[in-house]
Motif scaffolding. Structure first.
Motif, PDB file in Angstrom:
ATOM      1  N   ILE A  54     106.169  81.993 120.519  1.00 29.13           N
ATOM      2  CA  ILE A  54     107.257  81.212 119.502  1.00 29.13           C
ATOM      3  C   ILE A  54     107.794  81.848 118.605  1.00 29.13           C
ATOM      4  CG2 ILE A  54     107.226  79.066 118.005  1.00 29.13           C
ATOM      5  CD1 ILE A  54     105.297  77.861 119.626  1.00 29.13           C
ATOM      6  N   LYS A  55     106.997  83.036 118.010  1.00 27.90           N
ATOM      7  CA  LYS A  55     107.373  83.775 117.012  1.00 27.90           C
ATOM      8  C   LYS A  55     108.451  84.944 117.561  1.00 27.90           C
ATOM      9  CE  LYS A  55     103.614  83.276 114.061  1.00 27.90           C
ATOM     10  NZ  LYS A  55     102.462  83.840 113.238  1.00 27.90           N
ATOM     11  N   GLN A  56     108.271  85.266 118.708  1.00 32.54           N
ATOM     12  CA  GLN A  56     108.877  86.532 119.362  1.00 32.54           C
ATOM     13  C   GLN A  56     110.086  85.900 120.153  1.00 32.54           C
ATOM     14  OE1 GLN A  56     106.686  89.549 121.112  1.00 32.54           O
ATOM     15  NE2 GLN A  56     104.998  89.078 119.672  1.00 32.54           N
ATOM     16  N   GLY A  57     110.257  84.663 120.360  1.00 31.69           N
ATOM     17  CA  GLY A  57     111.195  84.225 121.471  1.00 31.69           C
ATOM     18  C   GLY A  57     111.901  82.743 120.956  1.00 31.69           C
ATOM     19  N   THR A  58     112.629  82.145 121.743  1.00 32.77           N
ATOM     20  CA  THR A  58     113.261  80.822 121.203  1.00 32.77           C
ATOM     21  C   THR A  58     112.935  79.679 122.250  1.00 32.77           C
ATOM     22  OG1 THR A  58     115.032  82.368 120.456  1.00 32.77           O
ATOM     23  CG2 THR A  58     115.393  79.861 120.865  1.00 32.77           C
ATOM     24  N   SER A  86     100.120  74.318 129.054  1.00 35.30           N
ATOM     25  CA  SER A  86     100.486  75.519 128.052  1.00 35.30           C
ATOM     26  C   SER A  86     101.269  76.549 129.020  1.00 35.30           C
ATOM     27  CB  SER A  86      99.302  76.187 127.725  1.00 35.30           C
ATOM     28  OG  SER A  86      98.368  75.394 126.992  1.00 35.30           O
ATOM     29  N   TRP A  87     101.044  76.766 130.172  1.00 35.19           N
ATOM     30  CA  TRP A  87     101.796  77.774 131.051  1.00 35.19           C
ATOM     31  C   TRP A  87     103.391  77.046 131.321  1.00 35.19           C
ATOM     32  CZ3 TRP A  87     102.473  81.923 133.516  1.00 35.19           C
ATOM     33  CH2 TRP A  87     103.143  82.133 134.895  1.00 35.19           C
ATOM     34  N   LEU A  88     103.311  75.821 131.497  1.00 30.42           N
ATOM     35  CA  LEU A  88     104.592  75.287 131.719  1.00 30.42           C
ATOM     36  C   LEU A  88     105.643  75.586 130.316  1.00 30.42           C
ATOM     37  CD1 LEU A  88     103.980  72.078 133.941  1.00 30.42           C
ATOM     38  CD2 LEU A  88     104.999  74.133 134.672  1.00 30.42           C
ATOM     39  N   SER A  89     104.770  75.414 129.110  1.00 29.06           N
ATOM     40  CA  SER A  89     105.343  75.456 127.782  1.00 29.06           C
ATOM     41  C   SER A  89     105.971  76.815 127.675  1.00 29.06           C
ATOM     42  CB  SER A  89     104.562  75.066 126.790  1.00 29.06           C
ATOM     43  OG  SER A  89     104.185  73.531 126.987  1.00 29.06           O
ATOM     44  N   VAL A  90     104.967  77.759 127.975  1.00 36.96           N
ATOM     45  CA  VAL A  90     105.589  79.204 128.013  1.00 36.96           C
ATOM     46  C   VAL A  90     106.879  79.581 128.807  1.00 36.96           C
ATOM     47  CG1 VAL A  90     105.015  81.715 128.240  1.00 36.96           C
ATOM     48  CG2 VAL A  90     103.203  79.966 127.296  1.00 36.96           C
ATOM     49  N   LYS A  91     106.779  78.691 129.800  1.00 33.60           N
ATOM     50  CA  LYS A  91     107.989  79.264 130.734  1.00 33.60           C
ATOM     51  C   LYS A  91     109.493  78.841 130.345  1.00 33.60           C
ATOM     52  CE  LYS A  91     107.561  78.256 135.373  1.00 33.60           C
ATOM     53  NZ  LYS A  91     107.275  77.592 136.452  1.00 33.60           N
ATOM     54  N   ARG A  92     109.457  77.794 129.254  1.00 38.48           N
ATOM     55  CA  ARG A  92     110.691  77.604 128.949  1.00 38.48           C
ATOM     56  C   ARG A  92     111.124  78.261 127.377  1.00 38.48           C
ATOM     57  NH1 ARG A  92     108.844  72.563 126.035  1.00 38.48           N
ATOM     58  NH2 ARG A  92     107.271  73.203 124.881  1.00 38.48           N
ATOM     59  N   ILE A  93     110.191  79.253 126.959  1.00 41.65           N
ATOM     60  CA  ILE A  93     110.475  80.071 126.015  1.00 41.65           C
ATOM     61  C   ILE A  93     111.346  81.237 126.196  1.00 41.65           C
ATOM     62  CG2 ILE A  93     109.567  81.370 124.115  1.00 41.65           C
ATOM     63  CD1 ILE A  93     107.177  79.390 124.254  1.00 41.65           C
ATOM     64  N   GLU A  94     112.612  81.433 125.719  1.00 45.39           N
ATOM     65  CA  GLU A  94     113.340  82.583 126.072  1.00 45.39           C
ATOM     66  C   GLU A  94     112.672  83.821 125.382  1.00 45.39           C
ATOM     67  OE1 GLU A  94     117.222  82.050 124.726  1.00 45.39           O
ATOM     68  OE2 GLU A  94     118.056  81.298 126.764  1.00 45.39           O
ATOM     69  N   GLY A  95     112.316  84.781 125.998  1.00 49.27           N
ATOM     70  CA  GLY A  95     111.716  86.036 125.465  1.00 49.27           C
ATOM     71  C   GLY A  95     110.254  86.120 125.622  1.00 49.27           C
ATOM     72  N   ALA A  96     109.787  85.087 126.260  1.00 48.67           N
ATOM     73  CA  ALA A  96     108.316  85.043 126.741  1.00 48.67           C
ATOM     74  C   ALA A  96     107.796  86.264 127.465  1.00 48.67           C
ATOM     75  CB  ALA A  96     107.752  83.824 127.098  1.00 48.67           C
ATOM     76  N   ASP A  97     108.698  86.671 128.504  1.00 47.93           N
ATOM     77  CA  ASP A  97     108.250  87.700 129.243  1.00 47.93           C
ATOM     78  C   ASP A  97     107.916  89.183 128.373  1.00 47.93           C
ATOM     79  OD1 ASP A  97     108.646  86.249 131.456  1.00 47.93           O
ATOM     80  OD2 ASP A  97     110.543  86.813 131.619  1.00 47.93           O
TER      81      ASP A  97
END
Length: 570
Positions: free
Chosen positions: A463-467, A323-334
């Protein structure tokens, strides 16, 4: 067609083996002698073949649920990726269907050779199951599975609903097979009994339904249903990892990255239920005969449960690391933030739950009065609190909480293999012994599940807030997917051994004694060695099946420009 022919050949072999097995059983004399298997011994030989058969069967019974859910999602969302995922997993399932049939037939032969007298009595007890119900359902499953595969491209568009309905029918037959075969399986651990009547006399007068619907039958079936769904998802995630590594184009990497993500979250859905259905199964078995509990937790099998805690802890840690690695590849996750209540609840949940569980046992209303508001507060009250923290901080705190929960889960009552007559210096210090209690263990399980749910909610918000940049995930994630598949397979082998070893020195508990020299509880190291070998073999077969059934796309070489007509024709 080669796969189709090999599977039909395997099914024919299974039918012949069943027929030969039943005819041989009734031809045996009372004093029939067994065959001594070299190197492994009889019991280990039966165990190896039976465990392999169960692993293949678990996949072909669990994968159709995973597949139909994926196909339905693709139809509802009009997303062709789900349909492709479902079809590729089905291709692998069809190949492994052959291995299920072959290992099932081999299991009958080995069982007949190793324990002819027990096999005779056991098949007599469940003749209708082995000779009629199971073969009929197995044949029905075969027909439906091939029909489901070969009508995929025929029933599409407006006819897609028919194909999904066929898949649902296939799953119903798979569930029937699961419930039917779990009758004899659970009977060996908890044969029905009655007060004031000897077990032998009661079984002699019992109906087939009495034998099937024994005390552990239904909880075992529930535990295997969610276990098979999780298992199918983890194996599908491993297949996605292989294909991601072999992909030659960005599009293929993006697709198999997405496939691994979908597979792992379906697996997580099944995994979250497993601790609770497993506890239900353990409760029913201990209620049947209380001697099972100390034998599992504090005596001969205590180290097996220590190893179970380690492996399940690693499984949940692997899930959350993915899950952590998956979040890292989402633009805008920060930019994704959660209420400050979330990390507070994560930190407080384990000690509060241990205190509550020591005072009021779930589902006591008082325990729910404390725990439900605590666990729901981040989702219900978080929006009203202006102070927030970043998603990455929540994930890091959750990871630390999971490590602490794993440590509590693994804390033993003492530092010897069994809990009987422990000297004081080998026990936990006074004041810390509550960490080894059952309330502490259940609190650790609830905390692991809660942290995983929080990560899932957080991921959805990201996912909803980023890409999502599909195909851009850290390459280490593919090794995590393979690790999760290996770990879940290993756990299945370990807990299968525990359930079987609970019979102690019986083939069927309290009914049929095992008087052979092999009637003893093996060490954890011996069992772990064979479990590892079985797991490696199973993973290798699945890997080969995936490489045969699914081929990575190859970009065709560009044709040279010019007139395509051969010169002589001009």
């Amino acid at each position: 067609m080669k796969t189709h022919s090999s599977s039909l050949l395997a099914l024919t072999l299974l039918a012949l083996l069943c027929g030969l097995g039943v005819s041989d059983v009734f031809a045996q004399e009372a004093g029939a002698s067994s065959v001594d298997f070299p190197y492994t011994g009889n019991r280990t030989a039966v165990w190896i073949v039976a465990q392999l058969h169960i692993l293949f069967a678990a996949f072909i019974l669990g994968a159709p649920i995973f597949v139909v859910i994926s196909e339905w999602l693709g139809y509802r969302k009009q997303d062709p990726r789900y349909d492709r995922l479902a079809k590729e997993v089905t291709k692998v399932t069809v190949i492994l269907f052959s291995m299920t049939a072959v290992t099932g037939g081999l299991f009958i032969f080995v069982l007949l050779a190793a324990y002819p007298q027990f096999t005779t009595s056991f098949i007599n007890q469940f003749y209708v199951v082995f000779a009629i119900l199971y073969p009929a359902l197995f044949i029905a499953e075969t027909i439906l599975m091939y029909a489901y595969l070969y009508t995929w491209d025929i029933w599409k568009g407006e006819k897609k609903g028919r194909h999904i309905a066929l898949g649902v029918l296939l799953n119903l037959v798979c569930l029937l097979i699961l419930f039917v075969i779990n009758g004899p399986t659970s009977f060996m651990n908890t044969p029905p009994k009655a007060e004031g009547v000897s077990p032998q006399d009661f079984i002699a007068a019992a109906t087939l339904w009495d034998k099937i619907a024994n005390q552990s039958w239904f909880p075992l079936s529930l535990h295997r249903i969610d276990g098979n769904v999780a298992f199918g998802g983890f194996i599908a995630g491993m297949i996605a990892a292989y294909m991601y590594m072999a992909a030659k184009t960005k599009e293929e990497r993006a697709y198999y990255d997405w496939m691994g993500f979908v597979a792992i979250w379906i697996a997580v859905g099944g995994s979250l239920l497993q601790p609770f259905t497993g506890l239900l199964l353990a409760y029913e078995m201990c209620d049947y005969d209380f001697s099972f509990c100390p034998y599992m937790m504090a005596d001969q099998l205590s180290m097996f449960f220590e190893m179970q805690g380690i492996m399940i802890g690693l499984l949940f840690l692997g899930i959350n690391y993915y899950s952590w690695l998956s979040v890292k590849r989402i633009e805008g996750a920060d930019n994704v933030r959660m209420s400050i209540l979330t990390p507070i609840v994560l930190i407080a949940l384990l000690p509060v739950t241990m205190w509550v569980m020591n005072s009021w046992w779930i589902p006591d209303p008082m325990s729910l009065a404390f725990l439900l508001p605590l666990t729901l507060s981040p989702f219900l009250l978080g929006r009203f609190i202006p102070v927030t923290v970043s998603a990455r901080t929540v994930i890091k705190i959750g990871f630390i909480v999971m490590l602490i929960s794993d440590a509590v889960w693994l804390t033993p009552a003492g530092f010897v293999a069994t809990g009987t007559d422990m000297p004081d210096e080998m026990k936990l210090p006074e004041g810390w012994d509550y960490l080894s209690s059952m309330p502490a263990k259940l609190s650790a399980i609830l905390t692991l599940v809660f942290v995983t749910i929080v990560n899932f909610v957080l991921y959805n918000r990201a996912i909803k807030q980023g890409t999502i940049l599909w195909g851009k995930i850290d390459f280490a994630a593919q090794f995590v997917l393979i690790f999760l598949a290996f770990t879940s397979t290993w756990i299945m082998g370990l807990m299968g051994a525990v359930r079987s070893l609970l019979k102690k020195y019986f083939h069927t508990y309290s009914l049929v004694s095992d008087l052979s020299a092999e009637s003893f509880t093996p060490t954890l190291s011996y069992s772990a060695g064979w479990i590892t070998a079985i797991t490696v073999f199973f993973i290798a077969v699945v890997t080969v099946a995936a490489l045969i059934a699914i081929r990575p796309s190859v970009v065709p070489a560009k044709e040279p420009e010019g007139n395509p007509v051969p010169v002589p024709v001009k």
